[in-house]
Scaffold this active site. Structure first.
Site, mmCIF file in Angstrom:
data_model
loop_
_atom_site.group_PDB
_atom_site.id
_atom_site.type_symbol
_atom_site.label_atom_id
_atom_site.label_comp_id
_atom_site.label_asym_id
_atom_site.label_seq_id
_atom_site.Cartn_x
_atom_site.Cartn_y
_atom_site.Cartn_z
ATOM 1 N N TYR A 40 3.396 3.959 -4.205
ATOM 2 C CA TYR A 40 4.072 2.920 -3.423
ATOM 3 C C TYR A 40 5.541 3.276 -3.189
ATOM 4 O O TYR A 40 6.041 3.227 -2.054
ATOM 5 C CB TYR A 40 3.956 1.579 -4.146
ATOM 6 C CG TYR A 40 4.578 0.415 -3.411
ATOM 7 C CD1 TYR A 40 3.870 -0.265 -2.424
ATOM 8 C CD2 TYR A 40 5.865 -0.014 -3.712
ATOM 9 C CE1 TYR A 40 4.430 -1.346 -1.751
ATOM 10 C CE2 TYR A 40 6.435 -1.095 -3.038
ATOM 11 C CZ TYR A 40 5.712 -1.748 -2.072
ATOM 12 O OH TYR A 40 6.273 -2.814 -1.399
ATOM 13 N N SER A 82 11.129 -1.595 1.269
ATOM 14 C CA SER A 82 11.151 -2.282 -0.023
ATOM 15 C C SER A 82 12.393 -1.843 -0.777
ATOM 16 O O SER A 82 12.940 -0.758 -0.500
ATOM 17 C CB SER A 82 9.901 -1.909 -0.839
ATOM 18 O OG SER A 82 10.049 -2.269 -2.209
#
Length: 283
Positions: A181, A168
């Site tokens: 995350y 990401s």
């Protein structure tokens, strides 16, 4: 630049995917929605037989298999939790038994459990790290074992195997309210790079893709109204939201011999989000 009124429609160009993966065998984790679904279908379009892993949503998984088979290749759905060592081992054994071997692993399964840091529970922390990071370790380890066993088959691929870790932009960009995350994605970066360094002499290529703002169910609130879309575009210099197929095309390229000399690299598919667009006017 696309206007906010365009949020209901795909913004990606319509492009056919060439048969660069013909005869190869692939496993995609988290393949029953969003990016994983698009990647699994694209690998099938490129000629690969595909095992679509999922942990829930039998109906959605069946639709993915149908979409892959529409390209004239084999496809199966396989239900397994990537954070379970036992389930991962069984999945790889069964998929390899079904396909004969494995050439490509797309380590895509991931989730979010968002919370302010001071209120984050250990369960929220562990759930995200177990799936997003430990899951990638377990699947990569199983794939590497098969790649090393089989070695290079030149008529299939220049490499003994290809692993693509789905990361990401938040492996680079801090994300308040999402510490678990962002930590998992930072971990994926160095897991990928360390594994790439170790496996390159065996002709196993390991790379990553770091998506930015992609239109998926996990982030619907960020793009499903004109107002939200307009705010999102302040973070994306290229002026459109990313689509799952944007990531899928990058995955096909990284899995193919067209990228044979690409090793240990993260490909950012983010429309320029990691260019820190707030500084375009001097900060």
């Amino acid at each position: 630049m696309n206007t906010p009124a365009a949020v209901a429609h795909s913004t990606a160009p319509s492009l056919a995917i060439p048969k660069t993966l013909k005869g190869q065998k692939a496993l995609v984790t988290g393949a029953n929605s969003g990016i994983g679904m698009a990647v699994a279908a694209a690998l099938g379009e490129a000629g690969a037989d595909v095992a679509a892993n999922y942990v829930d949503g039998d109906e959605a998984a069946a639709k993915v298999v149908e979409a892959i088979r529409a390209h004239g290749v084999q496809a199966i759905a396989y239900k397994a939790d990537v954070s379970s060592e036992e389930q991962v081992a069984t999945m790889f054994r069964d998929v390899i038994e079904r396909f004969g071997t494995l050439d490509i692993l797309i380590n895509n399964a991931g989730l979010q459990r968002d919370s302010a840091f001071h209120a984050m529970t250990l369960a929220q922390w562990n759930t995200v790290l177990n799936v997003n990071l430990t899951g990638q370790f377990l699947c990569a380890r199983a794939a590497v074992a098969e790649f090393l066993r089989r070695g290079v088959v030149p008529e299939v691929s220049c490499a003994a195997g290809k692993i693509i870790c789905m990361s990401s932009v938040h492996q680079e960009i801090p994300w308040a309210g999402h510490a678990n995350y962002a930590t998992s994605k930072g971990g994926i970066k160095l897991l990928m790079e360390s594994l790439a360094q170790e496996m390159a002499p065996h002709r196993i290529r390991v790379n990553a893709i770091a998506p930015g703002a992609i239109r998926t169910p996990i982030n619907t609130a960020a793009w499903n109204t004109p107002e939200a879309y307009k705010r999102l575009m302040t973070l994306v210099p290229y002026g459109r939201i990313g689509e799952p197929e944007d990531v899928a095309r990058a995955a096909v390229w990284l899995a193919s011999d067209l990228s044979d000399y690409v090793v240990g690299t993260t490909v950012f598919v983010d429309g320029g989000m990691t260019l820190y667009p707030g500084f375009a006017t001097g900060g």
